[in-house]
Design an enzyme around this catalytic site. Structure first.
Site, PDB file in Angstrom:
ATOM      1  N   GLU A 115       4.972  20.718  46.231  1.00 19.71           N
ATOM      2  CA  GLU A 115       4.125  19.937  45.323  1.00 19.71           C
ATOM      3  C   GLU A 115       4.662  18.527  45.190  1.00 19.71           C
ATOM      4  OE1 GLU A 115       2.850  22.061  41.853  1.00 19.71           O
ATOM      5  OE2 GLU A 115       1.580  23.207  43.243  1.00 19.71           O
ATOM      6  N   PHE A 119      -1.216  16.120  46.008  1.00 17.17           N
ATOM      7  CA  PHE A 119      -0.442  16.535  47.188  1.00 17.17           C
ATOM      8  C   PHE A 119       0.023  17.971  46.991  1.00 17.17           C
ATOM      9  CE2 PHE A 119       3.767  17.218  49.103  1.00 17.17           C
ATOM     10  CZ  PHE A 119       3.527  16.893  50.433  1.00 17.17           C
ATOM     11  N   ARG A 141     -18.517   0.207  50.027  1.00 22.31           N
ATOM     12  CA  ARG A 141     -19.217  -0.687  50.944  1.00 22.31           C
ATOM     13  C   ARG A 141     -20.288   0.099  51.716  1.00 22.31           C
ATOM     14  NH1 ARG A 141     -17.139  -4.655  55.861  1.00 22.31           N
ATOM     15  NH2 ARG A 141     -18.059  -6.542  55.065  1.00 22.31           N
ATOM     16  N   LYS A 155      -8.582  -6.372  65.917  1.00 23.85           N
ATOM     17  CA  LYS A 155      -8.430  -6.455  64.452  1.00 23.85           C
ATOM     18  C   LYS A 155      -8.919  -5.119  63.895  1.00 23.85           C
ATOM     19  CE  LYS A 155     -10.063  -9.072  60.419  1.00 23.85           C
ATOM     20  NZ  LYS A 155     -10.906 -10.209  60.020  1.00 23.85           N
ATOM     21  N   ASN A 212     -12.368  -0.765  55.193  1.00 26.26           N
ATOM     22  CA  ASN A 212     -12.947  -1.435  54.032  1.00 26.26           C
ATOM     23  C   ASN A 212     -13.293  -0.545  52.852  1.00 26.26           C
ATOM     24  OD1 ASN A 212     -13.149  -4.376  54.511  1.00 26.26           O
ATOM     25  ND2 ASN A 212     -14.044  -3.663  56.424  1.00 26.26           N
ATOM     26  N   CYS A 259      -5.746  -4.694  58.974  1.00 28.38           N
ATOM     27  CA  CYS A 259      -6.579  -5.345  57.960  1.00 28.38           C
ATOM     28  C   CYS A 259      -7.172  -4.238  57.109  1.00 28.38           C
ATOM     29  CB  CYS A 259      -7.684  -6.138  58.668  1.00 28.38           C
ATOM     30  SG  CYS A 259      -8.879  -6.909  57.558  1.00 28.38           S
ATOM     31  N   GLY A 283      -9.910  -4.954  54.234  1.00 29.11           N
ATOM     32  CA  GLY A 283     -10.527  -5.883  53.289  1.00 29.11           C
ATOM     33  C   GLY A 283      -9.499  -6.931  52.910  1.00 29.11           C
ATOM     34  N   ASP A 310       1.703  -2.933  54.622  1.00 26.29           N
ATOM     35  CA  ASP A 310       2.912  -2.167  54.350  1.00 26.29           C
ATOM     36  C   ASP A 310       3.696  -1.998  55.639  1.00 26.29           C
ATOM     37  OD1 ASP A 310       2.049   0.433  55.674  1.00 26.29           O
ATOM     38  OD2 ASP A 310       0.424   0.140  54.247  1.00 26.29           O
ATOM     39  N   GLU A 341     -11.863 -34.468  62.340  1.00 24.00           N
ATOM     40  CA  GLU A 341     -11.288 -33.148  62.014  1.00 24.00           C
ATOM     41  C   GLU A 341     -10.866 -32.422  63.292  1.00 24.00           C
ATOM     42  OE1 GLU A 341     -13.579 -31.850  57.896  1.00 24.00           O
ATOM     43  OE2 GLU A 341     -14.672 -31.733  59.805  1.00 24.00           O
TER      44      GLU A 341
HETATM   45  C1  DGJ Z   1     -12.991  -7.432  55.785  1.00 34.00           C
HETATM   46  C2  DGJ Z   1     -12.019  -8.311  56.492  1.00 34.00           C
HETATM   47  O1  DGJ Z   1     -10.900  -8.551  55.700  1.00 34.00           O
HETATM   48  C3  DGJ Z   1     -12.715  -9.606  56.890  1.00 34.00           C
HETATM   49  O2  DGJ Z   1     -11.808 -10.482  57.470  1.00 34.00           O
HETATM   50  C4  DGJ Z   1     -13.831  -9.262  57.834  1.00 34.00           C
HETATM   51  O3  DGJ Z   1     -13.310  -8.739  59.017  1.00 34.00           O
HETATM   52  C5  DGJ Z   1     -14.768  -8.286  57.180  1.00 34.00           C
HETATM   53  N1  DGJ Z   1     -14.083  -7.134  56.656  1.00 34.00           N
HETATM   54  C6  DGJ Z   1     -15.828  -7.820  58.149  1.00 34.00           C
HETATM   55  O4  DGJ Z   1     -16.623  -6.843  57.633  1.00 34.00           O
END
Ligand code: DGJ
Length: 751
Positions: free
Chosen positions: A176, A280, A443, A476, A480, A526, A528, A534, A614
């Protein structure tokens, strides 16, 4: 020898350059923790006097003497229901319902090199410095054995720890709780530094005195989360950037986590860190074992700055793997803020051409390229090119992009599926969802059941197919939403308590297979932004998108907080358009650069929307970034100012390991009338050496030479020479900087 056993005192001592760690096999075989602190020789058992403490019970065999209680003595790995009422590290329930863990020493073994934990991210030992220790403890009633694993990295002031729990009995047991480590610090006063946040404002430092009782850093989201990063620090009161003792606790785990700190009745501290014990429950059949995720203990007696540098080096050298771990990363341009999901092949090629003209090396196609993905309500799981946006498929687009001289990168969100997708229609049972309950949506998407090996295999096949067919140099890897419905139709009822943990093990298996099969591909994590930032993820993805907030002033806070535990090379950071899409603020292009180049650098804008001036500025930024790439991936990092919230300007310094180069960055994010000049003390230089100020760049929306700006006659003088000692002890004074978020970068070189 960094691990020593003293036969007479029955002590085991672990030494790193600056720290010592000691445990002792005490009465009745209980493994006591004696010491973790500044390096010192000898046995620390003299610290623990016999004590008959009211309401702290005694083991049965010591009932007459009463001076010995598990409740008052420091434990190496605390059990449960055995008379120690503080935090448990291990809780076992047998199939007869017997709860607890009464752990006694059985044996120990030292070996050269670093132990491994199959299926889990682990520190590596590329320099061959590690020594490992395994101490075996047993709980007679349940038949459970615990192997406490320690790997000492003497040069780096890091000790990696884990615990592997074996069922040596003849009946199943349930775990546990199975913490990675327990750390008792019975003396002194400690403060806790932790990093809270939210989407678009991750890892904000918060330092608190520890009250009696339990304080924790945790997540039950099935991911490490935006809200409480798993990294935590115990600081001696008064410990600052440059002075004082600090102990960093860095879990290599990306799922639900908890680091709980208890201050007990006598003022002693116990820290227990590992997988969050709520939600857990792991069933161990006879002969099976369960490995708790590895966690690093990093030690500094020279403040938080040194602790950060210890962890930065360790993460770069011993956690990140593959050819990108310590190498400069390609400068990328990501399509997200340039086009979001509104593009076709021509538009992408226009953006890519613009990127190439700026000097970008890698073009990244973000979300929106697959299935019917015209908005974020659909198509996750349909990892084939959108027939309307990319009718010719990915290959011709990639060929054209490669023909421009650019590498190609692709966004994916493999762990998720939309209800409106071919994948979900074909496999509605592949998601985490509890019978009789509507699944929670995040989402508008569901979470694939990575406890199910066929789902992991399908994802591997799909992604490996993409990577084999197309010339993709970068992925990437987004995620999300958090986990909510912790039920896997694949697992029997008695194993449903394993779902959150098995999910993460499935993800690690997938990432491990992919990164081994495609070592030339750079993976960026990534969730969100920085929702799964981590050290576990860093074992597979040497960089992680730090935050969806690309506003440079906001990024100062986010990257400042992140820097306490994680190196700059791990922090994905991009220059985006002004006004910024998240905050609406307009800041100078140079300041956006100064902030983003202190990370894994790139752009996130439409080159077609830039003026010629720029574009020229960006070309020179990219040249500059390449020139300082070595410093950025290998340099020692010094925070020269405190949290941005507490001031109106920020400064940080990068110093090359041989101390021959130093790059100073300063951003004034809050303009002041009648401001004082900006003064700061440089750090980490060679006090005996002479340094010349070889470059000075001031960025702002007020023209150089404006007398009010203080950027004319009193601008820093080029080629001025200073001793390292003068720059560190006398410091350096800059003009105050004027306007909206101006910035400056000064480059010093040893003569
Ligand atoms: C969340 C990511 O952090 C953004 O950079 C982008 O890739 C969007 N998702 C796309 O849905």
């Amino acid at each position: 020898m960094s691990i020593c056993f003293d036969e007479k005192n029955k002590t085991l001592t672990l030494h790193t350059r600056s720290s010592s760690y000691q445990m002792q096999c005490g009465p009745l075989g209980y493994l006591l923790h004696l010491y973790y602190g500044k390096r010192a020789e000898g046995s620390f058992d003299y610290l623990y006097l016999p004590r008959d403490c009211g309401f702290s019970p005694n083991p049965h065999a010591l009932r007459d003497t009463r001076g010995w209680s598990l409740d008052t003595l420091p434990q190496e790995y605390s059990g449960a229901c055995c008379g120690d009422y503080r935090l448990s590290a291990l809780e076992v329930v047998t199939d007869r319902g017997v709860r607890g863990a009464d752990l006694r020493y059985v044996r120990h073994r030292c070996s050269p090199g670093k132990y491994t934990l199959p299926g889990l991210p682990c520190a590596l030992d590329p320099d061959g410095e590690a020594e490992s220790l395994t101490v075996t403890l047993a709980d007679a009633a349940s038949g459970v054995e615990v192997e406490l694993c320690y790997a000492v990295f003497p040069q780096q002031d890091v000790i990696a720890r884990s615990a592997v729990i074996h069922n040596r009995g003849s009946s199943p047991v349930y775990l546990e709780q199975a913490a990675s480590l327990c750390l008792d610090l019975p003396f002194g006063t400690w403060e806790l530094l932790r990093f809270h946040g939210r989407h678009c404002m991750e890892r904000q430092p918060e330092r608190l005195p520890l009250p009696r009782g339990i304080t924790e850093v945790s997540s039950l989201r099935g991911m490490s989360g935006h809200q409480q990063n798993p990294f935590a620090v115990l600081c001696a009161p008064g410990a600052g950037e440059e002075e004082g003792t600090c102990i960093g606790v860095m879990p290599l785990w990306s799922g639900s986590h908890r680091t709980a700190v208890e201050v007990d009745q006598s003022g002693g501290l116990r820290l227990v860190s590992g997988i969050h014990p709520a939600q857990f429950r792991w069933r161990l059949e006879p002969g099976e074992c369960f490995a708790a995720p590895e966690t690093l203990l990093a030690f500094s007696d020279r403040g938080l700055g040194q602790l950060s540098r210890v962890l930065h080096r360790f993460i770069r050298n011993n956690i990140c793997r593959g050819p990108f771990a310590r190498a400069p990363r390609p400068v990328l341009l990501n399509s997200w803020e340039a086009a979001y999901m509104d593009f076709d092949a021509d538009r992408l090629l226009t953006i890519a051409r613009g990127a190439r003209d700026l000097g970008v090396e890698l073009f990244v196609l973000d979300d929106g390229w697959f299935g019917a993905r015209d908005d974020d309500n659909r198509a996750l799981g349909d990892w084939f090119p959108s027939p309307t946006k990319l009718p010719g498929g990915l290959e011709p687009l990639i060929e054209k992009i490669n023909a421009l001289g650019l590498k190609f990168g692709l966004w994916v969100e493999p762990e998720m599926v939309s209800e409106d997708s071919a994948l979900y229609r074909a496999h509605p049972d592949w998601v985490l969802a509890a019978p009789g309950r509507e699944p929670v949506m995040g989402r508008n998407q569901l979470v694939l059941d990575l406890c199910r090996p066929e789902v992991v295999d399908w994802l591997y096949g799909t992604l490996a197919g993409l990577l084999s067919r197309c010339s993709i140099s970068y992925i990437k890897w987004d995620c999300n939403r958090c986990l909510a419905d912790l039920y896997s139709p694949f697992l029997p009822p008695e194993r449903q308590g394993e779902v959150s943990c098995r999910y993460m093990l499935g993800l690690y298996r997938l990432l491990d297979r992919l990164t081994r099969a495609f070592p030339q591909v750079l993976f960026e994590g990534c969730a969100g932004g920085g929702g799964r930032f981590d050290a576990g993820m860093l074992a597979y993805c040497p960089q992680i998108w730090c935050s969806d907030d690309t506003d440079p002033v906001e990024r100062l806070s986010i990257q400042y907080g992140t820097s306490f535990g994680y190196p700059l090379s791990a922090m994905g950071a991009h220059v985006s358009a002004a006004p910024n899409h998240q905050t609406g603020r307009s800041s100078p292009l140079g300041t956006r650069f100064v902030t983003a180049m202190s990370g894994a650098f790139g752009y996130e804008l439409d080159p077609g929307a830039l003026t010629e001036a720029e574009k020229e500025e960006i070309r020179s930024q990219i040249r500059r970034c390449r020139r300082f790439a070595g410093l950025l991936c290998d340099g020692d990092y010094y925070r020269l100012t405190g949290a941005p919230e507490q001031g109106d300007w920020s400064a940080w310094l990068l110093v090359s390991p041989d101390r021959s180069e130093a790059l100073l960055s300063v951003v004034r994010f809050h303009p002041r009338a009648n401001p004082a000049p900006l003064h700061l003390f440089l750090r980490g230089l060679d006090p005996e050496a002479a340094y010349a100020l070889e470059e000075t760049d001031v960025y702002g929306n007020v023209v150089r030479g404006d007398p009010v700006a203080g950027q004319g006659e009193d601008a820093p003088a080029l080629h001025a020479r200073f001793s390292g000692a003068a720059l560190m002890y006398g410091g350096y004074t800059l003009p105050p900087l004027f306007g909206d978020a101006p910035s400056a970068q000064l480059y010093f070189q040893k003569q």
